[in-house]
Design an enzyme around this catalytic site. Structure first.
Site, mmCIF file in Angstrom:
data_model
loop_
_atom_site.group_PDB
_atom_site.id
_atom_site.type_symbol
_atom_site.label_atom_id
_atom_site.label_comp_id
_atom_site.label_asym_id
_atom_site.label_seq_id
_atom_site.Cartn_x
_atom_site.Cartn_y
_atom_site.Cartn_z
ATOM 1 N N GLY A 125 -2.549 -1.507 4.693
ATOM 2 C CA GLY A 125 -3.709 -2.050 5.392
ATOM 3 C C GLY A 125 -4.985 -1.355 4.964
ATOM 4 C CE1 TYR A 126 -4.420 2.332 2.343
ATOM 5 C CE2 TYR A 126 -5.152 2.258 0.074
ATOM 6 C CZ TYR A 126 -4.423 2.877 1.076
ATOM 7 O OH TYR A 126 -3.732 4.019 0.796
ATOM 8 C CB SER A 127 -8.787 -5.206 1.498
ATOM 9 O OG SER A 127 -8.668 -4.598 0.248
ATOM 10 C CB SER A 159 1.028 -7.301 -0.588
ATOM 11 O OG SER A 159 -0.134 -7.467 -1.338
ATOM 12 C CD GLU A 242 -2.940 -0.028 -6.652
ATOM 13 O OE1 GLU A 242 -2.420 -0.992 -6.096
ATOM 14 O OE2 GLU A 242 -4.090 0.349 -6.417
#
Lengths: 397, 353
Positions: A125-127, A159, A242
């Protein structure tokens, strides 16, 4: 200049090749994170040390000393044999290295083993809708209430959120601190009340992405990695890594070899397309680029093995050049096939299981994701070439 | 495993760079471009051992490898230096060493810088309809276009069978006419042969091909150096030049042009290194890699030549800044010894495609 890795590594490569010869039929096809076949295969690969190689034994890994040459040999041989290289997903690729570096003993013991064995699937849960390239401006809030964080806000591009057991999530815990210093890195169960996941279908037709909504989600206080307000550093400990591995040159090499085979097989009016001078030249142009990227990776590898050797901008450019190259390469295959190149899903005329169209679109996604090509160019020009940042725009009052 | 230049190679490149910094600044290149000589430059490079690089020690050379020639070529390209390097120091020594027979005296003269060997390879690389040569009974007749260089003492001539002959520049049957090209940092000539005595160097096409490989590598490396220099100039100019009260280097439109140049060029350096290494150590990959290095550098070089000029705005288009010398040198390297389309086709055929 010395390109040999020595007999120890020749033996190791032979061992990997032999393993693949004997066992490739057991490998699952596709990318199922949940199936038993995938878990069994993962277990075998960990036992052999072909995945999760450097994760300590006490956390369920193989426990080898880091050896980038062996890791590279494994990647090369699995790629050229086109065999599934083990479970992926952001839990294994991002969270586990983060925990190994920044996690507490309890967190390592609780999470790493089930994650690498496929029993615990994670999402990231970043963006957020308002925080993409400018990720540090994220606004999902976490307010401490007794022994619990109370989380409210929305994430996007999460995702596998629809199948994930847990999430690792960046939240704003210190609203008054400067934006990079007010973020915390939390871990929580996706079954916690107040979480809603809505699938987001992408252009390939797959709903791998999601929008994830948090309404008064209550998370135990200790489920934080690093200290309060240190979430940005925790997340960035492995973000750069990454980017470098999104589009490796050995996969591009495997794909261009598959493209050559395709061009030998496909024909128009009885002539194989490999003999068409226009397509041939486009193919050779791409082969030259793939070659340049392979040697660029050799330089990166060499700089890791030989401290003191300067890799120049070799690492910084791989995400930009690698993803654009793959998109072009997959696109040429589609052009070669013409109308056949449009075939998709269960079309009976599909070539290579439809991978050309799928990858063509998927790599457009990667050009955007993981730091867009434009953000990459900012990084290259500012950090690589020393060009000044765009002046900040004063806030309108 | 170590993929990169050795300490000796870095030292060699530093020495050549230092000499060229001092002796071929832009003003000196302009003097040559306006009709001056390059003999003093070549004499200075001879003291550093540049013509002797690839020649075995037994013939007065240093006995180094194609990669060493490539890193010197990179420096020459960065400095757009006028020299006969490509023919006399790279292609001719490679051919003479590979050829049967004793060419020790000629190699020694090349190494000492007392004899310059030019090349006339057009017939064998891509025969054009205004030229054509025939060799019969030890005599050459016909025309070579765009032979290099203009001041050579002899020329290594390739015919369509990829046989190699040596002709002397002072042969009474040889007429040498300067051909004006856009690239003023090196001079091309047309050679007209009227029963010119031809010494057979090799009738083995493999000898020609080996010399061509190293020549292509040197051109790729020359473009690498020239393109890196153009990029460096563009970044520097963008940091100095102000518009709208700020350096143009702070505009993303300009930054992204520079980032694209850097991103395309950086892998080229590794490609030139690998191609140089392969020519000495990896025979199976050597020729395909040399072809790809030549063609890929031609494409990246063309992109950078255009983009770096654009970053300079109107000044890039003027003679004042002199950026056009690099632009034109990169343009010439692209066409010499095979335009990229032809070279890529060779790469395909070599792989059985």
């Amino acid at each position: 200049m010395d390109l040999s890795f020595g007999p120890e590594y020749d033996d190791f490569r032979a061992e990997v090749v032999n393993f693949l010869d004997q066992n490739a039929d057991k490998a699952p096809k596709g990318n199922d994170l949940r199936g038993n076949a995938a878990k069994d295969w993962q277990k075998l690969l960990i036992e052999k040390g072909y995945t999760c190689r450097t994760i300590p034994k006490e956390y369920g890994g193989y426990g080898a000393e880091p050896d980038i040459v062996k890791s590279r040999i494994i990647a090369e041989e699995f790629s050229s044999a086109r065999v599934n290289a083990g479970l992926g997903g952001q839990g294994i690729s991002m969270l586990v290295p983060t925990l190994l570096e920044m996690g507490t003993q309890e967190q390592k013991e609780q999470f790493i083993r089930p994650t690498i064995h496929g029993d615990m699937v994670w999402c990231q849960g970043y963006s957020e809708p308002g925080a993409g390239s400018d990720l540090a401006s994220l606004t999902t809030s976490a307010v401490l209430d007794g022994d619990e964080w109370v989380i409210n806000g929305q994430k996007i591009w999460t995702s596998t959120a629809h199948i994930a057991d847990w999430i690792f999530c960046l939240v704003r815990s210190e609203p008054d601190a400067p934006k990079h210093k007010g973020i915390s890195f939390l871990l929580f169960d996706m079954k916690t009340p107040g979480i809603e996941v809505r699938p987001l279908v992408d252009m390939t037709g797959v709903a791998n992405f999601n929008e994830t909504f948090f309404t008064d989600v209550r998370v135990p206080k200790h489920q934080i990695v690093g200290e309060r307000g240190e979430g940005w550093q925790v997340a960035n400990a492995i973000l750069g890594h990454e980017r470098e591995t999104l589009a490796p040159a050995n996969t591009a090499q495997t794909r261009i070899n598959a493209l050559i085979e395709l061009m030998k097989q496909e024909s128009v009016n009885g002539d194989a397309l490999i003999n068409n001078p226009v397509y041939r030249d486009r193919l050779m142009k791409l082969q030259g680029k793939v070659m340049a990227m392979r040697f660029n990776e050799l330089r990166i590898l060499s700089a890791r093995l030989n401290p003191g050797q300067n890799p120049g901008l070799a690492r910084m450019i791989t995400k930009l050049e690698g993803t654009e190259l793959r998109h072009d390469l997959e696109g040429l295959a589609i052009d070669v096939m013409g109308e056949l190149g449009l075939a998709y899903d269960d079309n009976p005329h599909l070539r290579n299981s439809g991978s050309w169209q799928r990858e063509y679109m998927y790599f457009l996604g990667l050009i955007i994701g993981g730091g867009t090509s434009q953000i990459q160019k900012n990084i290259i020009s500012e950090r690589g070439l020393g060009m000044p940042r765009e002046p900040k725009i004063e806030k309108a009052s | 495993m170590q993929f990169g230049l050795s300490e000796e190679q870095i030292l060699l490149q530093d020495n050549v760079n230092r000499f060229l910094d001092d002796n071929t600044p832009l003003d000196r290149v302009r003097t040559y471009a306006e009709g001056g000589e390059d003999a003093d430059i070549w004499a200075g490079l001879t003291e550093l051992g540049v013509p002797a690089l690839l020649i075995p020690e037994e013939h007065g050379g240093i006995g180094l490898q194609p990669l060493d020639a490539a890193i010197v070529a990179e420096s020459l390209g960065a400095h757009i230096a006028p020299t006969p390097f490509l023919g006399s120091a790279v292609i001719a020594p490679t051919a003479l060493i590979a050829a049967a027979g004793d060419h020790g005296d000629l190699l020694a003269a090349i190494a000492a810088g007392t004899h310059r060997v030019g090349i006339a390879f057009g017939e064998a690389v891509a025969a054009r309809n205004d030229a054509g040569i025939r060799v019969n009974d030890g005599l050459v007749n016909g025309t070579s276009m765009y032979a290099f260089d203009a001041e050579a003492d002899s020329y290594l001539v390739a015919d369509h069978n990829r046989h190699l002959y040596l002709v002397q520049a002072d042969d009474p049957g040889l007429t040498r006419t300067h051909l004006v090209t856009v690239d003023k940092t090196r001079r091309n000539v047309e050679l007209n042969y009227d029963n010119v005595a031809a010494q057979t160097i090799s009738t083995d096409p493999e000898v020609f091909a080996a010399a061509l490989d190293v020549g292509r590598l040197a051109l790729a490396a020359d473009t690498l150096g020239a393109a890196q220099n153009m990029l460096d100039q563009a970044v520097e100019y963008a940091k100095q030049r102000k518009q709208f009260n700020r350096p143009i280097a702070s505009f993303q439109a300009v930054k992204h042009m520079c980032a694209e140049m850097a991103a395309q060029l950086e892998p080229c350096r590794s490609m030139v290194w690998f191609a140089g290494h392969a020519l000495a150590e990896l025979p199976d990959e050597a020729r395909v890699t040399a072809c790809h290095a030549k063609a890929h550098l031609a494409e990246v070089g063309q992109f950078i030549a255009k983009t770096a000029t654009e970053v300079h705005g109107g000044m890039g288009f003027t003679d004042l800044v002199g950026l056009h010398y690099w632009f034109k040198r990169i343009g010439a390297n692209r066409q010499w010894l095979g335009a990229p389309e032809f070279v890529r086709e060779e790469a395909a055929v070599l792989q059985g495609i």
